[in-house]
Design a protein around this motif. Structure first.
Motif, PDB file in Angstrom:
ATOM      1  N   ARG A   1       1.201  -1.365  -0.183  1.00  0.00           N
ATOM      2  CA  ARG A   1       0.021   0.269  -0.106  1.00  0.00           C
ATOM      3  C   ARG A   1       1.036   1.302   0.185  1.00  0.00           C
ATOM      4  NH1 ARG A   1      -2.252   1.139   5.913  1.00  0.00           N
ATOM      5  NH2 ARG A   1      -0.819   0.622   7.439  1.00  0.00           N
ATOM      6  N   GLN A   2       0.516   2.375  -0.911  1.00  0.00           N
ATOM      7  CA  GLN A   2       0.901   3.642  -0.814  1.00  0.00           C
ATOM      8  C   GLN A   2       2.802   3.743  -1.061  1.00  0.00           C
ATOM      9  OE1 GLN A   2      -1.037   5.725  -0.934  1.00  0.00           O
ATOM     10  NE2 GLN A   2      -2.234   5.197   0.616  1.00  0.00           N
ATOM     11  N   VAL A   3       2.784   3.062  -2.590  1.00  0.00           N
ATOM     12  CA  VAL A   3       3.510   3.069  -3.341  1.00  0.00           C
ATOM     13  C   VAL A   3       3.920   3.931  -4.643  1.00  0.00           C
ATOM     14  CG1 VAL A   3       4.826   0.880  -4.076  1.00  0.00           C
ATOM     15  CG2 VAL A   3       2.960   0.525  -2.694  1.00  0.00           C
ATOM     16  N   PRO A   4       5.125   4.614  -4.083  1.00  0.00           N
ATOM     17  CA  PRO A   4       5.855   5.121  -4.991  1.00  0.00           C
ATOM     18  C   PRO A   4       6.143   4.707  -6.087  1.00  0.00           C
ATOM     19  CG  PRO A   4       7.093   5.607  -3.182  1.00  0.00           C
ATOM     20  CD  PRO A   4       6.381   4.721  -2.942  1.00  0.00           C
ATOM     21  N   LEU A   5       5.462   5.720  -7.301  1.00  0.00           N
ATOM     22  CA  LEU A   5       4.931   4.733  -8.905  1.00  0.00           C
ATOM     23  C   LEU A   5       5.132   5.560 -10.039  1.00  0.00           C
ATOM     24  CD1 LEU A   5       5.456   2.270 -10.556  1.00  0.00           C
ATOM     25  CD2 LEU A   5       2.888   2.165 -10.370  1.00  0.00           C
ATOM     26  N   LEU A   6       6.407   5.419 -10.699  1.00  0.00           N
ATOM     27  CA  LEU A   6       6.327   6.714 -11.619  1.00  0.00           C
ATOM     28  C   LEU A   6       6.106   8.175 -11.628  1.00  0.00           C
ATOM     29  CD1 LEU A   6       4.671   4.287 -14.724  1.00  0.00           C
ATOM     30  CD2 LEU A   6       6.349   4.278 -14.555  1.00  0.00           C
ATOM     31  N   GLY A   7       6.499   8.731 -10.347  1.00  0.00           N
ATOM     32  CA  GLY A   7       6.128   9.909  -9.770  1.00  0.00           C
ATOM     33  C   GLY A   7       5.496  10.038  -9.177  1.00  0.00           C
ATOM     34  N   TYR A   8       4.258   8.819  -9.534  1.00  0.00           N
ATOM     35  CA  TYR A   8       3.460   9.057  -8.404  1.00  0.00           C
ATOM     36  C   TYR A   8       3.265   7.723  -6.772  1.00  0.00           C
ATOM     37  CZ  TYR A   8       1.896  10.669 -12.896  1.00  0.00           C
ATOM     38  OH  TYR A   8       1.183  11.271 -13.971  1.00  0.00           O
ATOM     39  N   THR A   9       2.494   8.551  -6.158  1.00  0.00           N
ATOM     40  CA  THR A   9       1.554   6.950  -5.545  1.00  0.00           C
ATOM     41  C   THR A   9       0.301   6.279  -5.264  1.00  0.00           C
ATOM     42  OG1 THR A   9       3.059   8.432  -3.404  1.00  0.00           O
ATOM     43  CG2 THR A   9       2.080   7.114  -2.552  1.00  0.00           C
ATOM     44  N   VAL A  10       0.168   5.355  -5.508  1.00  0.00           N
ATOM     45  CA  VAL A  10      -0.731   4.679  -5.352  1.00  0.00           C
ATOM     46  C   VAL A  10      -1.175   3.586  -4.729  1.00  0.00           C
ATOM     47  CG1 VAL A  10       0.168   4.688  -8.140  1.00  0.00           C
ATOM     48  CG2 VAL A  10       0.955   2.372  -6.181  1.00  0.00           C
ATOM     49  N   ASP A  11      -2.691   3.705  -4.644  1.00  0.00           N
ATOM     50  CA  ASP A  11      -2.947   3.742  -3.513  1.00  0.00           C
ATOM     51  C   ASP A  11      -2.400   1.811  -3.118  1.00  0.00           C
ATOM     52  OD1 ASP A  11      -4.107   6.181  -2.641  1.00  0.00           O
ATOM     53  OD2 ASP A  11      -6.121   5.197  -3.628  1.00  0.00           O
ATOM     54  N   PHE A  12      -2.793   1.124  -3.699  1.00  0.00           N
ATOM     55  CA  PHE A  12      -2.706  -0.408  -3.899  1.00  0.00           C
ATOM     56  C   PHE A  12      -1.782  -1.018  -4.937  1.00  0.00           C
ATOM     57  CE2 PHE A  12      -5.775   0.546  -0.986  1.00  0.00           C
ATOM     58  CZ  PHE A  12      -5.706   0.524   0.805  1.00  0.00           C
ATOM     59  N   ILE A  13      -0.959  -1.928  -4.937  1.00  0.00           N
ATOM     60  CA  ILE A  13      -0.330  -2.693  -6.290  1.00  0.00           C
ATOM     61  C   ILE A  13      -0.107  -3.793  -6.180  1.00  0.00           C
ATOM     62  CG2 ILE A  13       1.869  -1.763  -5.525  1.00  0.00           C
ATOM     63  CD1 ILE A  13       2.671  -1.360  -7.783  1.00  0.00           C
TER      64      ILE A  13
ATOM     65  N   ASP B   1      -6.972  12.535 -12.626  1.00  0.00           N
ATOM     66  CA  ASP B   1      -6.935  10.954 -12.759  1.00  0.00           C
ATOM     67  C   ASP B   1      -7.095  10.455 -13.704  1.00  0.00           C
ATOM     68  OD1 ASP B   1      -6.192  10.685  -9.782  1.00  0.00           O
ATOM     69  OD2 ASP B   1      -9.212  11.299  -9.858  1.00  0.00           O
ATOM     70  N   THR B   2      -7.442  11.222 -14.726  1.00  0.00           N
ATOM     71  CA  THR B   2      -7.127  10.024 -16.171  1.00  0.00           C
ATOM     72  C   THR B   2      -5.749  10.365 -16.561  1.00  0.00           C
ATOM     73  OG1 THR B   2      -9.669  10.866 -16.423  1.00  0.00           O
ATOM     74  CG2 THR B   2      -8.480  10.117 -18.655  1.00  0.00           C
ATOM     75  N   ALA B   3      -5.247  11.178 -16.976  1.00  0.00           N
ATOM     76  CA  ALA B   3      -4.122  11.476 -17.172  1.00  0.00           C
ATOM     77  C   ALA B   3      -2.932  10.419 -17.106  1.00  0.00           C
ATOM     78  CB  ALA B   3      -3.399  13.080 -17.509  1.00  0.00           C
ATOM     79  N   ARG B   4      -3.042  10.714 -15.135  1.00  0.00           N
ATOM     80  CA  ARG B   4      -2.497   9.341 -14.515  1.00  0.00           C
ATOM     81  C   ARG B   4      -2.509   8.518 -14.640  1.00  0.00           C
ATOM     82  NH1 ARG B   4      -3.122   7.911  -8.927  1.00  0.00           N
ATOM     83  NH2 ARG B   4      -1.022   7.843  -7.501  1.00  0.00           N
TER      84      ARG B   4
END
Length: 112
Positions: free
Chosen positions: A39-51, A73-76
């Motif tokens: 959870r809350q993982v940095p990925l590609l300059g973003y932080t995703v909730d769950f991966i 959100d759409t662009a991300r």
């Protein structure tokens, strides 16, 4: 990953929303089909909730603030998907009110 990204992700984990807490209870410790989610993982300059890295699946939860951020959100999502990930988005309310439907949707995405 920079120190700043790592610190930001840690802060998000400590300040989880009620919907994030529910989702984490469903996904943590390989509870969903034996797959590891983080959870809350940095990925590609973003932080995703769950991966789930193994299946290249990202689960994002959207609170009311996302109503005003739809273009972002759409662009991300498009950028993340260009890197081979699948992104699922759920409104917080759905996670809180209909866990079974959320789990079913995640399982369906994991099978594809």
């Amino acid at each position: 990953m920079t120190t700043e990204q790592r610190s930001f992700a840690r802060r998000l984990r400590r300040r989880a929303t009620p919907a994030e807490e529910v989702a984490w209870e469903l996904l943590r410790n390989r509870r969903l089909d034996g797959l590891r989610f983080r959870r809350q993982v940095p990925l590609l300059g973003y932080t995703v909730d769950f991966i789930c890295i193994e299946r290249r699946l990202i689960v994002e939860l959207d609170g009311v603030q996302h109503d005003n951020e739809q273009d972002y959100d759409t662009a991300r999502t498009q950028e993340i998907e260009r890197h081979g990930f699948t992104v699922l988005r759920f409104p917080n309310r759905q996670v809180l009110d209909d866990r079974d439907a959320v789990v079913a949707a995640i399982r369906a995405a994991l099978r594809n």
